[in-house]
Design a protein around this motif. Structure first.
Motif, PDB file in Angstrom:
ATOM      1  N   ILE A 473       0.837  -1.198   0.000  1.00 22.34           N
ATOM      2  CA  ILE A 473       0.000   0.000   0.000  1.00 22.34           C
ATOM      3  C   ILE A 473       0.876   1.255   0.000  1.00 22.34           C
ATOM      4  CG2 ILE A 473      -1.758   1.297   1.244  1.00 22.34           C
ATOM      5  CD1 ILE A 473      -2.720  -1.343   0.006  1.00 22.34           C
ATOM      6  N   LYS A 518      -9.076   0.683   3.506  1.00 17.37           N
ATOM      7  CA  LYS A 518      -8.363  -0.591   3.690  1.00 17.37           C
ATOM      8  C   LYS A 518      -9.184  -1.498   4.607  1.00 17.37           C
ATOM      9  CE  LYS A 518      -5.005   2.168   4.756  1.00 17.37           C
ATOM     10  NZ  LYS A 518      -5.371   3.363   3.976  1.00 17.37           N
ATOM     11  N   SER A 613      -8.617  -1.470  -0.788  1.00 16.97           N
ATOM     12  CA  SER A 613      -7.680  -2.591  -0.716  1.00 16.97           C
ATOM     13  C   SER A 613      -8.141  -3.537   0.384  1.00 16.97           C
ATOM     14  CB  SER A 613      -6.260  -2.098  -0.426  1.00 16.97           C
ATOM     15  OG  SER A 613      -5.779  -1.299  -1.490  1.00 16.97           O
TER      16      SER A 613
END
Length: 640
Positions: A473, A518, A613
């Motif tokens: 990331i 996330k 993500s």
């Protein structure tokens, strides 16, 4: 035809309607190959196996003739209800399905020892001469599967026809047996299975009996038969659990390796690193080189002890940086590109390089690359002779160019052998670069939605997984690992058909947040400490916007069935995970329990954010189910 698996507290009550007379209706007979075998009928047999989602154990309890007769009666009644007459792939799966059990194993050392005797006797019974194969054997707690994958790709680039046996599989059972980098064909699998099955169920004249086969042992036999039939040049064999008593430990490898050791399967292998390491070191064989990587002090001491007892030369592999240093000095390359992402995969790659080098030398296939000086080349020639087991002069000093940094920093130079780094050929470099291993540090891309999938399931491997995710990331590394073209066994076409690229793009283009969201999706299986597992992930607690615990779809005791709902035990486990996360982080605002993977997919698909993500980890059940669904979604969208 519907498969039914019943389970209760009696070890011998694992029944299925998909059963055949012979293998399941009676005990097989074998020739005694050990003085311990006459007492076999009174022993508990514990053999490691892996279901599509499991690394648990199958147990068959034969206490007395009365117990045995009752089991035979029950199995015979069920076998008479369903007759399998066609020897095809589907029926092979049904038979394997009937062997799966999740009963807790007994702590019986004699039973472990007998398990290898049984496996050897099975090979004799079916006429399976695995000495025809040239093999690499790999054990370890973390990274043994990845190490095997690196070996497969390197040796394939070398021009060898490869065979690879690993466990467990994520979705398709044929993932366990790979031929030349791809799944074994259904035809080869089917032929190998029925060859083994038919001979195991044949009548014999011997009076000696023993329990029927187990799932994992039968898969080991089928894989060896498939490798023989396919005439592979090298068979790479991953240990199931442990090593010493694992069903794979009947083989005579060219070289063996042991990857990083940690705490896992402690109820089976021992409570300490010393005990666990002793089990892993059980794959060592006389005069067969064993190569390992930097380990905890207790693990290394255990390896050295076993090496001395078995007279197996024990080598410390170089680091990947040692190879890069040599390549850099030659002006070839600065940093090797590794197909599997994550810093820890560089450790596995380094071990694989040493294993492949040793295999090639000992099978007279090595293609050497000359170094700069005569001294360097002479030293490497002597080293190669040592690898082959030839009489060679001891190498007293090596130039700095051939320094093994792992060996130089160990405190056991006297007991360990120094594996010298060498100039990697293009086949090694390309093999490392092209290596793929589904479900391990894998990235799957959709529009504005990336899934980071890793099968980490110990506290140490979860910490490495967390680091990999954070690094990806932070560096904006979203390079995908392509799906293999597998027709996954699934009925998910309808339930996931609405998850289209356009639906995800619409969510991105709505009044969405510019923040990068996330998400952590987690579950675990087996006898593990959930607090320790979660503690490895809470180190980055501020990193995740959402934490989701959800059940798997796969039925843990079946190859062919899928779960239809969340059990009470699963619900309690997920609620406990939620409670532990809140205790560890002091934050209950982020954590949720979802009832299914499909609900998770719907949630992240519609998330109003430009970039999402999702880290999926903790359980190979979970990884397999996500892989299956995402593969279907990806393929359906590309069709449209």
């Amino acid at each position: 035809m519907k498969s039914i698996v019943r389970r209760n507290n009696c070890c011998s009550s694992v029944l299925s309607s998909i059963l055949l007379p012979g293998l399941f209706g009676k005990s097989l007979k074998i020739k005694p190959s050990s003085t311990a075998l006459p007492t076999l009928s009174r022993k508990l047999e514990t053999i490691p196996y892996s279901s599509p989602n499991s690394k648990f154990y199958s147990i068959h309890h034969h206490n007395n003739s009365s117990n045995q007769q009752n089991t035979i009666t029950q199995l015979s009644e069920m076998a008479s209800q369903e007759h399998i007459t066609e020897k095809n792939y589907e029926n092979a799966l049904k038979i394997l399905d009937s062997l799966i059990s999740r009963k807790a194993p007994p702590h019986d050392a004699n039973a472990h020892e007998l398990s290898l005797e049984i496996t050897k006797s099975y090979c004799d019974k079916i006429g399976l001469d695995h000495s025809k194969l040239q093999m690499i054997h790999v054990a370890g707690t973390k990274g043994k599967g990845s190490t095997c994958a690196f070996c497969e790709y390197i040796l394939k680039k070398q021009g060898l026809k490869t065979g690879l046996f690993t466990s467990p599989h994520l979705v398709d059972i044929r993932e366990r047996i790979r031929i030349d980098g791809g799944l074994v064909s259904k035809e080869t699998f089917t032929n190998a299975f029925w060859y083994c099955y038919d001979r195991l169920t044949q009548e014999t004249t011997s009076e000696q009996t023993f329990p029927m086969t187990t799932y994992f042992r039968l898969m080991v036999l089928v894989s060896l038969k498939a490798f023989i039939d396919e005439k592979v040049d090298v068979a790479i064999i991953e240990v199931g659990i442990g090593g010493k008593y694992d069903a794979t430990n009947i083989i005579d490898p060219v070289v063996c390796g042991i990857s990083s050791i940690g705490y896992d399967h402690m109820d089976l292998l021992g409570e300490t690193i010393t005990e666990i390491s002793a089990q892993k070191a059980g794959i060592m064989k006389k005069d067969v080189p064993c190569i390992t990587c930097p380990q905890k002090e207790e693990a290394l001491a255990s390896f050295i002890k076993t090496s001395e007892q078995t007279h197996a030369p024990l080598y410390m592999c170089p680091s990947i940086e040692d190879y890069e240093r040599i390549l850099n000095e030659k002006g070839s390359i600065n940093k090797l590109e590794i197909g599997l992402k994550g810093e820890h995969q560089r450790w596995n790659a380094a071990l694989a390089i040493a294993l492949c080098k040793t295999f090639l030398e000992r099978t007279n296939r090595s293609v050497s690359v000359s170094l700069s000086t005569i001294e360097e080349n002479n030293i490497l020639t002597k080293f190669n002779q040592c690898l082959k087991g030839e009489v060679c002069e001891p190498i007293s000093q090596t130039p700095l160019t051939l320094a093994n940094s792992n060996y130089e920093t160990t405190t056991h130079k006297e007991e360990l052998k120094n594996f010298l780094p060498f100039h990697l050929s293009e086949t090694f470099i390309e093999g490392l670069k092209s290596t793929r291993w589904p479900g391990r540090c894998q990235i799957v891309n959709f529009p504005g939605l990336d899934f980071y999938i890793d099968g980490a399931h110990t506290d140490e491997s979860l910490d490495l997984c967390r680091r990999w995710f954070v690094q990806c990331i932070d560096k904006n590394d979203q390079a995908p690992q392509e799906f293999e073209d597998i027709s996954y066994i699934s009925s998910d076409n309808e339930e996931n058909s609405s998850l289209t690229f356009q639906r995800r793009i619409d969510a991105q283009n709505s009044e969405s947040s510019k923040d990068h969201k996330k998400v952590l999706v987690f579950n675990y299986t087996g006898v593990r400490d959930p607090r320790k597992l979660l503690a490895s992930l809470t180190t980055s607690k501020e990193y995740f916007d959402y934490v989701i615990f959800c059940p798997t779809d796969s039925q843990k005791n079946s190859l062919v069935n899928k779960s239809t709902g969340m059990s009470k035990a699963e619900s309690e486990k997920l609620n406990n995970l939620k409670k532990l996360w809140i205790e560890l982080t002091g934050d209950e605002s982020k954590v949720s329990i979802f009832n299914s993977i499909n609900q998770v997919l719907d949630f992240v698909w519609d998330m109003k954010s430009q970039q999402v993500s999702v880290l999926v980890t903790g359980s190979l059940y979970l990884i397999g189910d996500f892989s299956r669904k995402l593969h279907k979604i990806h393929r359906n969208n590309h069709k449209n």
